[in-house]
Design a protein around this motif. Structure first.
Motif, mmCIF file in Angstrom:
data_model
loop_
_atom_site.group_PDB
_atom_site.id
_atom_site.type_symbol
_atom_site.label_atom_id
_atom_site.label_comp_id
_atom_site.label_asym_id
_atom_site.label_seq_id
_atom_site.Cartn_x
_atom_site.Cartn_y
_atom_site.Cartn_z
ATOM 1 N N ILE C 111 0.838 -1.222 0.000
ATOM 2 C CA ILE C 111 0.000 0.000 0.000
ATOM 3 C C ILE C 111 0.866 1.263 0.000
ATOM 4 C CG2 ILE C 111 -1.978 -1.058 1.193
ATOM 5 C CD1 ILE C 111 -0.466 1.357 3.246
ATOM 6 N N MET C 112 2.163 1.106 0.249
ATOM 7 C CA MET C 112 3.033 2.296 0.305
ATOM 8 C C MET C 112 3.553 2.599 -1.096
ATOM 9 S SD MET C 112 4.848 1.460 3.908
ATOM 10 C CE MET C 112 5.306 3.118 4.336
ATOM 11 N N LEU C 113 2.618 2.941 -1.941
ATOM 12 C CA LEU C 113 2.930 3.074 -3.366
ATOM 13 C C LEU C 113 3.977 4.150 -3.633
ATOM 14 C CD1 LEU C 113 -0.752 2.755 -4.675
ATOM 15 C CD2 LEU C 113 1.070 1.044 -4.858
ATOM 16 N N GLU C 114 3.848 5.273 -2.932
ATOM 17 C CA GLU C 114 4.800 6.360 -3.167
ATOM 18 C C GLU C 114 6.210 5.932 -2.744
ATOM 19 O OE1 GLU C 114 1.922 6.622 -1.565
ATOM 20 O OE2 GLU C 114 0.882 8.488 -2.023
ATOM 21 N N LEU C 117 7.773 3.952 -5.449
ATOM 22 C CA LEU C 117 8.253 4.817 -6.541
ATOM 23 C C LEU C 117 9.575 5.491 -6.153
ATOM 24 C CD1 LEU C 117 7.714 6.239 -9.268
ATOM 25 C CD2 LEU C 117 6.483 8.002 -8.025
ATOM 26 N N ARG C 149 -9.063 3.371 -7.709
ATOM 27 C CA ARG C 149 -8.774 4.737 -8.184
ATOM 28 C C ARG C 149 -7.335 5.109 -7.842
ATOM 29 N NH1 ARG C 149 -13.614 7.617 -5.093
ATOM 30 N NH2 ARG C 149 -12.491 6.462 -3.520
ATOM 31 N N MET C 150 -6.931 4.716 -6.639
ATOM 32 C CA MET C 150 -5.568 5.067 -6.216
ATOM 33 C C MET C 150 -4.534 4.313 -7.067
ATOM 34 S SD MET C 150 -4.090 5.388 -2.407
ATOM 35 C CE MET C 150 -3.764 3.705 -1.991
ATOM 36 N N GLU C 153 -4.373 5.852 -10.494
ATOM 37 C CA GLU C 153 -3.631 7.119 -10.390
ATOM 38 C C GLU C 153 -2.123 6.836 -10.277
ATOM 39 O OE1 GLU C 153 -4.457 9.261 -6.807
ATOM 40 O OE2 GLU C 153 -3.100 10.892 -7.312
ATOM 41 N N TYR C 154 -1.810 5.834 -9.477
ATOM 42 C CA TYR C 154 -0.408 5.498 -9.251
ATOM 43 C C TYR C 154 0.276 5.045 -10.542
ATOM 44 C CZ TYR C 154 3.711 3.158 -7.361
ATOM 45 O OH TYR C 154 4.999 2.777 -7.096
ATOM 46 N N THR C 157 1.047 7.908 -12.745
ATOM 47 C CA THR C 157 2.241 8.637 -12.300
ATOM 48 C C THR C 157 3.500 7.824 -12.580
ATOM 49 O OG1 THR C 157 0.909 9.488 -10.501
ATOM 50 C CG2 THR C 157 3.278 9.774 -10.279
#
Lengths: 260, 267, 202
Positions: C111-114, C117, C149-150, C153-154, C157
């Motif tokens: 869940i820690m997508l950022e 990245l 949706r997240m 969006e991810y 990006t």
């Protein structure tokens, strides 16, 4: 001649990955910026990287530490791939322990009065002036201000310090400890720091399904347009790394759940 | 079980049952001197000659390395000057707490005032940036002095002039506890311990407590008679020898230092 | 698949290698596979990247722990020394991070997508190579934890970030198990498609 509308202030390029983009080039020179964050949010790392990047560019930097001993701090910044101990040896990075400074000034007491506050300002300004410091970090201003009992005196302290440092062209990050970084939170412990500072950078955590994600948000920065979006932070040996936080994931679970 | 100290027969013969006060006339008045193992407390008035008496008390210095003079008010130079003046031995141990305190604490305060008024110079800043720890300021002189006296061996001779320094900076109960320990040490090791404390500002309860611990209590007083000063010492407690209780008027002579002149018995 | 000299030997899908010769560094390739051929498709994609194009890369392992993935690759003779793994699974297992590989980085959770990245960007910055790829294994695993949706969006990006940096992104997914919103976004943003989603049983 530059058209009036095109004027932009010279910037102190922080060198922190992504932060200069958020600030459209960096922090305007001579600004006093409050970096307010919850515990473990990366405030100290951000402050140290700001200094090390400055030293890398040949700038004289100073760090006043009140929250952890300088010995520990210097150990921690060794993890940065771009840090070189020569920066300390050659006087580009100067780390001062606040308790040593207090002791030298005879300020080993629980409460500071007006005279004490002025002698503290004078010492910090003296140091900045004498060694030509252009980047300064005080970690943390909260710990320091705990000794100043009156709100008016805290206001005077921060205002006078900020003004004098700006005159010397020193860009300052004042680190503040806060207990919450939600939308409704105060960005300072004493309620006055946020009003006096030229900029506010908030650091905190977002809880997503039981995991904490660090974020950084520039709430205010006088003298520059800037992004006000939340950015996710990763602390790496290359320094702080930032990326815009996912819009669908930028709200803490608690906020969703309780609407607070 | 109490610790037993084995004394050498040779030492017992050399040191005898009593030691000298350093003032021959006073020894006579006290029937030969002060019994080994005694702790003496002198309650003093300002200018009553107690400092000189304290120095004179260590002057017999049977064993110089086992003799210590601890002063909280005077400096080394002043003490040496007095000892030279009266031709007393200069090889005893001397510790000047007041002087140490001045250099450790007061000099630091002076420097702090300079920094606050004049600011930092470049070399100050460089030193500050390299100083990682605060100097330990809270030196525990009371414990140090206690340890220093308790490190002395059998038949020691020690003076602490005066306890005021400790009573002003420490909890008086701690000071009393220290005196108790020293008294026990003196008794066990047949040492001679002379302590002074000024009467100004001394609480009656502490005075009472100190007097009860001591084996001998003296009071040094000064009064004016016409245009002259009269200095006297009163022996108000002498364990197991009440016949020694008396008041002695004394003067200071260049040859003998404290010199008792007249005696008035009070018991 | 058969076993020869201790190594599992299987027929590589040469068509994938051929297709990859057509893509540029700033491409993003959606690789569709089925449940049964995912490993063959993954291997058939990685081998040309590593051996033909001599690329270095980051392998984001969300389906299985990195150690298991490494062992599987090594068992078919794939040299993974040029790959840095980001393991999103093992931190969720007590003792799972205690593995003997030094080319594995751990992120606490899918869940820690950022963080994924940023960690990828960090590795790419430390990689001394101008030819890099990022391999996501897989969208379906990320979809278990993340809101549609997240995730959409991810990926938007993610793809754009690496395209901008001339890093080839390869995104593995099993289409019939991918949320429609995510799948349609992938279709839209990816520049190339390797479709092995329909498994032909011989």
């Amino acid at each position: 001649m530059q058209p009036a509308g095109m004027y932009s202030r010279d910037r102190c390029v922080t060198g922190v990955h992504g932060l200069d983009e958020i600030l459209r080039g960096g922090i305007p020179y001579g600004s006093t910026v409050l970096a307010a964050g919850t515990c473990g949010s990366g405030k100290t790392t951000l402050g140290m990287e700001f200094l090390v990047r400055g030293a890398n560019a040949g700038e004289a930097c100073a760090h006043f530490t009140a929250t952890e001993p300088s010995v520990k701090l210097l150990e921690n910044i060794r993890q940065f791939a771009f840090f070189d101990m020569k920066m300390v040896d050659t006087g580009l990075i100067n780390v001062f322990d606040m308790d040593v400074l207090y002791s030298w000034l005879g300020l080993e007491k629980s409460t500071f009065d007006l005279d004490d506050v002025h002698s503290l300002i004078k010492s910090i300004v003296d140091i900045v002036n004498t060694i030509g410091v252009t980047r300064l970090v005080i970690d943390s201003v909260t710990t320091l201000c705990y000794k100043i009992k009156s709100e008016q005196l805290i206001r005077d302290f921060l205002f006078t310090l900020g003004k004098k440092l700006a005159t010397l062209g020193c860009t300052t990050i004042l680190i503040a400890e806060i207990t919450s970084a939600t939308e409704n939170a105060h960005w300072s412990s004493f309620g006055v720091e946020e009003a006096i500072c030229d900029g506010i950078i908030v650091l905190g955590d977002i809880e997503r399904m039981g995991h904490l994600l660090r974020f950084l948000q520039v709430v205010k920065m006088r003298g520059t347009s800037h992004s006000r979006a939340k950015h996710a932070i990763e602390l790496t040996p290359l320094g702080v790394m930032l990326t815009p936080m996912l819009k669908w994931g930028a709200i803490s679970d608690n906020v969703n759940r309780w609407g607070s | 079980m109490a610790k037993e100290i084995q004394f050498e027969a040779e030492d017992e013969e050399f040191f005898g049952k009593v030691g000298s006060f350093g003032v021959p006339k006073f020894d006579n008045e006290m029937r030969g001197g002060v019994p080994r193992g005694f702790t003496m407390i002198a309650f003093t008035d300002t200018g009553s000659g107690s400092e000189l008496f304290a120095k004179q008390f260590v002057s017999p210095a049977e064993e110089a390395e086992n003799t210590i003079y601890i002063s909280t008010n005077e400096g080394q130079a002043e003490i040496v000057r007095i000892f030279q003046k009266y031709d007393w031995p200069l090889d005893i141990n001397v510790r000047t707490i007041g002087e140490e305190y001045n250099s450790n604490v007061l000099e630091k305060e002076l420097l702090a005032s300079r920094y606050r008024l004049e600011g930092f110079r470049l070399e100050d800043i460089q030193r500050l940036a390299q100083t990682r720890f605060v100097d330990e300021n809270n030196q525990d002189y009371l414990t140090e002095v206690t340890n220093e006296v308790m490190a002395l061996g059998p038949y020691f001779r020690a003076v602490v002039d005066s306890l005021d320094f400790f009573l002003q900076r420490d909890d008086p109960a701690r000071v009393v506890a220290m005196v108790r320990m020293l008294q026990a040490h003196a008794q066990m090791y047949r040492g001679l311990l002379f302590l002074t404390v000024s009467t100004d500002g001394l609480s009656p309860s502490i005075k009472q407590e100190l007097a009860s611990i001591a084996d001998m209590v003296l009071s040094f007083q000064v009064r004016t008679i016409g245009t002259d000063f009269e200095t006297s010492m009163m022996v108000s407690k002498f364990r197991n020898a009440p016949e020694n209780l008396k008041i002695l008027v004394f003067r200071v002579t260049p040859e003998e230092g404290i010199t008792p002149e007249t005696v008035e018995r009070i018991a | 698949m058969s076993i020869v000299g201790g190594l599992e030997v299987f027929e590589l899908d040469q068509g994938i290698a051929d297709q990859l010769t057509e893509v540029s560094l700033n491409s993003s390739v959606q690789v569709r596979c089925g449940n049964s051929n995912s490993f063959m498709v993954t291997a058939s994609t990685l081998i040309p990247l590593l051996q033909m194009f001599e690329m270095k890369g980051v392998y984001i392992s969300a389906s299985r722990g990195a150690a298991e993935v490494i062992q599987a690759f090594e068992s078919v003779g794939i040299d993974v020394s040029q790959i840095q793994f980001i393991d999103l699974v093992s931190s969720g297992i007590l003792g799972g991070t205690n593995i003997p590989y030094n080319n594995v980085h751990f992120v606490d959770s899918p869940i820690m997508l950022e963080s994924i990245l940023l960690r990828t960007l960090y590795i790419l910055q430390t990689n001394q190579s101008e030819r890099n790829f990022v391999f996501v294994d897989s969208v379906n695993a990320l979809a278990i934890y993340n809101d549609d949706r997240m995730l959409a969006e991810y990926l938007h990006t993610f793809i754009n970030t690496f395209r901008q940096q001339d890093v080839l992104s390869v995104i593995l997914n099993v289409p019939d198990q991918t949320p429609p919103l995510v799948l349609s976004n992938l279709d839209l943003y990816c520049t190339d498609l390797v479709d092995r989603g329909q498994v032909v049983i011989h």
